[in-house]
Design a protein around this motif. Structure first.
Motif, PDB file in Angstrom:
ATOM      1  N   TYR A 189     -23.567  57.882 -20.115  1.00  0.00           N
ATOM      2  CA  TYR A 189     -22.907  58.643 -19.439  1.00  0.00           C
ATOM      3  C   TYR A 189     -23.949  59.837 -19.658  1.00  0.00           C
ATOM      4  O   TYR A 189     -24.440  59.776 -20.585  1.00  0.00           O
ATOM      5  N   MET A 190     -24.890  60.336 -18.891  1.00  0.00           N
ATOM      6  CA  MET A 190     -25.192  61.326 -19.017  1.00  0.00           C
ATOM      7  C   MET A 190     -26.877  61.009 -19.828  1.00  0.00           C
ATOM      8  O   MET A 190     -27.132  60.993 -20.809  1.00  0.00           O
ATOM      9  N   GLY A 191     -26.831  59.601 -19.161  1.00  0.00           N
ATOM     10  CA  GLY A 191     -28.223  59.196 -19.635  1.00  0.00           C
ATOM     11  C   GLY A 191     -27.851  58.731 -20.942  1.00  0.00           C
ATOM     12  O   GLY A 191     -29.128  58.134 -21.479  1.00  0.00           O
ATOM     13  N   GLY A 192     -27.324  58.335 -21.386  1.00  0.00           N
ATOM     14  CA  GLY A 192     -26.864  57.758 -22.484  1.00  0.00           C
ATOM     15  C   GLY A 192     -26.921  58.779 -23.181  1.00  0.00           C
ATOM     16  O   GLY A 192     -25.711  58.369 -24.580  1.00  0.00           O
ATOM     17  N   LYS A 193     -26.987  60.137 -23.570  1.00  0.00           N
ATOM     18  CA  LYS A 193     -26.314  60.951 -25.274  1.00  0.00           C
ATOM     19  C   LYS A 193     -25.617  61.172 -24.806  1.00  0.00           C
ATOM     20  O   LYS A 193     -25.058  62.256 -25.601  1.00  0.00           O
ATOM     21  N   GLY A 194     -24.581  61.519 -23.646  1.00  0.00           N
ATOM     22  CA  GLY A 194     -23.449  61.933 -23.965  1.00  0.00           C
ATOM     23  C   GLY A 194     -22.332  60.542 -23.906  1.00  0.00           C
ATOM     24  O   GLY A 194     -21.043  60.588 -23.482  1.00  0.00           O
ATOM     25  N   ASN A 195     -22.772  59.445 -24.563  1.00  0.00           N
ATOM     26  CA  ASN A 195     -21.737  58.316 -24.268  1.00  0.00           C
ATOM     27  C   ASN A 195     -20.159  59.545 -24.699  1.00  0.00           C
ATOM     28  O   ASN A 195     -18.991  58.357 -24.574  1.00  0.00           O
ATOM     29  N   HIS A 196     -20.299  59.488 -25.976  1.00  0.00           N
ATOM     30  CA  HIS A 196     -19.436  59.630 -26.859  1.00  0.00           C
ATOM     31  C   HIS A 196     -18.278  61.084 -26.255  1.00  0.00           C
ATOM     32  O   HIS A 196     -17.149  60.682 -25.981  1.00  0.00           O
ATOM     33  N   LEU A 197     -19.497  61.552 -25.036  1.00  0.00           N
ATOM     34  CA  LEU A 197     -18.801  62.587 -24.300  1.00  0.00           C
ATOM     35  C   LEU A 197     -17.151  62.102 -23.261  1.00  0.00           C
ATOM     36  O   LEU A 197     -16.048  62.021 -22.845  1.00  0.00           O
ATOM     37  N   LYS A 198     -18.186  61.023 -22.980  1.00  0.00           N
ATOM     38  CA  LYS A 198     -17.450  60.281 -21.468  1.00  0.00           C
ATOM     39  C   LYS A 198     -16.343  59.753 -22.792  1.00  0.00           C
ATOM     40  O   LYS A 198     -15.184  59.999 -21.984  1.00  0.00           O
ATOM     41  N   GLN A 199     -16.208  58.583 -23.778  1.00  0.00           N
ATOM     42  CA  GLN A 199     -15.187  58.404 -24.228  1.00  0.00           C
ATOM     43  C   GLN A 199     -14.272  58.955 -24.711  1.00  0.00           C
ATOM     44  O   GLN A 199     -13.036  59.716 -24.296  1.00  0.00           O
ATOM     45  N   TRP A 200     -14.199  60.226 -25.531  1.00  0.00           N
ATOM     46  CA  TRP A 200     -13.937  61.787 -25.682  1.00  0.00           C
ATOM     47  C   TRP A 200     -12.732  62.185 -24.238  1.00  0.00           C
ATOM     48  O   TRP A 200     -11.786  61.995 -23.928  1.00  0.00           O
ATOM     49  N   LEU A 201     -13.500  62.429 -22.987  1.00  0.00           N
ATOM     50  CA  LEU A 201     -12.999  62.304 -21.442  1.00  0.00           C
ATOM     51  C   LEU A 201     -11.755  61.891 -21.091  1.00  0.00           C
ATOM     52  O   LEU A 201     -10.947  61.922 -20.564  1.00  0.00           O
ATOM     53  N   LEU A 202     -12.063  60.115 -21.542  1.00  0.00           N
ATOM     54  CA  LEU A 202     -11.220  58.960 -20.847  1.00  0.00           C
ATOM     55  C   LEU A 202     -10.149  59.306 -21.788  1.00  0.00           C
ATOM     56  O   LEU A 202      -8.853  58.999 -21.749  1.00  0.00           O
ATOM     57  N   VAL A 203      -9.991  59.686 -23.278  1.00  0.00           N
ATOM     58  CA  VAL A 203      -9.349  59.440 -24.523  1.00  0.00           C
ATOM     59  C   VAL A 203      -8.549  60.970 -23.649  1.00  0.00           C
ATOM     60  O   VAL A 203      -7.089  60.858 -24.063  1.00  0.00           O
ATOM     61  N   HIS A 204      -9.038  61.953 -24.037  1.00  0.00           N
ATOM     62  CA  HIS A 204      -8.330  63.066 -23.397  1.00  0.00           C
ATOM     63  C   HIS A 204      -7.943  62.901 -22.166  1.00  0.00           C
ATOM     64  O   HIS A 204      -6.465  63.476 -22.009  1.00  0.00           O
ATOM     65  N   GLU A 205      -8.091  62.455 -20.748  1.00  0.00           N
ATOM     66  CA  GLU A 205      -7.544  62.573 -20.201  1.00  0.00           C
ATOM     67  C   GLU A 205      -6.288  61.381 -20.213  1.00  0.00           C
ATOM     68  O   GLU A 205      -4.897  61.171 -20.010  1.00  0.00           O
ATOM     69  N   ARG A 206      -5.573  60.372 -21.080  1.00  0.00           N
ATOM     70  CA  ARG A 206      -4.994  59.295 -21.452  1.00  0.00           C
ATOM     71  C   ARG A 206      -3.784  59.239 -22.370  1.00  0.00           C
ATOM     72  O   ARG A 206      -3.203  59.274 -22.463  1.00  0.00           O
ATOM     73  N   ALA A 207      -4.157  61.057 -23.687  1.00  0.00           N
ATOM     74  CA  ALA A 207      -3.498  61.638 -24.423  1.00  0.00           C
ATOM     75  C   ALA A 207      -3.193  62.465 -23.777  1.00  0.00           C
ATOM     76  O   ALA A 207      -1.578  62.276 -24.240  1.00  0.00           O
TER      77      ALA A 207
END
Length: 187
Positions: free
Chosen positions: A164-182
Motif C-alpha cells: 500500500y502506497m509503495g510499501g510505505k503505507g502497509n501499516h495504514l492498509k492494515q489499520w483501514l481493513l481493521v477499522h472497517e471490520r471493527a
C-alpha cells in the motif's frame, strides 16, 4: 450511491485544497469546481482511533471538495455511514477515461463494499480481463483518490494484504481493513 465517476474533461481549472487531520494523519484533498482531483495521505502519524476534522480550508472551497471532506469524516467515524452518502464527482483523467485502469477503479468503487476485500486476480476478472493482474496492481498504485476508491481493500490471492502506497503505507492498509471490520461489518 452514485459511482462518483463523472465530470468534465480535465483541463485548465482552479484547484483548491483542504487538509484534514484524521486517524491516518493529515489528508489533503484537492479539486476544482468539476470534482475532486486527488487525495494525498501524508504518513507522519501512526494510525490511531479518533475523529477527522478539517484543519485548513479556503473560503471558496468547491462543493465536491467539501463533499469529499464530509465523506471522509463520516468514514472515520463509521465506515458503514458512507454507504448512504453521495460520492463526490471526480475530475482526474484516470477516473474519467475509457482505459483498463479507469475500468478497474470504477469496478472497485462500485463492487467492493465496506468491510469486503477482493484479490488482484478477482478484480482483474471483474474488470473484464482476468489475465491483467499486474495491470490491476498498476491501477492501485496510480489511484488518485485512495479511501474513496478503496484500493486498500485489494489483497493478494493468498490472503496477504499486499503493498500500500509503495510499501510505505502497509501499516495504514492494515489499520483501514481493521477499522472497517471493527464496525461490525463482515468481509
Amino acid at each position: 450511491m452514485e459511482s462518483g465517476l463523472r465530470g468534465k474533461d480535465a483541463g485548465e481549472c482552479h484547484v483548491t485544497a483542504l487538509t484534514l487531520c484524521c486517524p491516518l494523519g493529515r489528508v489533503r484533498v484537492s479539486g476544482c469546481e468539476n470534482g475532486v482531483h486527488d487525495i494525498q495521505i501524508q504518513m507522519e502519524a501512526t494510525p490511531a482511533a479518533g475523529g477527522c476534522v478539517v484543519l485548513e480550508s479556503p473560503e471558496e472551497t468547491p462543493a465536491a471538495v467539501r463533499l469529499c471532506a464530509d465523506w471522509l469524516q463520516a468514514y472515520f467515524s463509521d465506515p458503514r455511514a458512507t454507504e448512504s452518502l453521495p460520492m463526490p464527482a471526480f475530475h482526474h483523467p484516470l477516473l474519467l477515461g475509457e482505459t483498463f485502469t479507469s475500468r478497474v477503479l470504477q469496478t472497485l468503487l462500485r463492487e467492493v463494499k465496506v468491510g469486503q476485500t477482493v484479490s488482484y486476480k478477482r478484480l482483474a476478472e471483474m474488470a473484464g480481463n482476468g489475465r491483467a493482474v499486474r495491470a490491476v496492481g498498476g491501477a492501485m498504485r496510480r489511484n488518485p483518490v485512495p479511501l474513496l476508491v478503496p484500493c486498500h481493500r485489494v489483497i493478494s490471492s493468498s490472503g496477504q494484504s499486499g503493498s500500500y502506497m509503495g510499501g510505505k503505507g502497509n501499516h495504514l492498509k492494515q489499520w483501514l481493513l481493521v477499522h472497517e471490520r471493527a464496525r461490525g461489518v463482515k468481509g
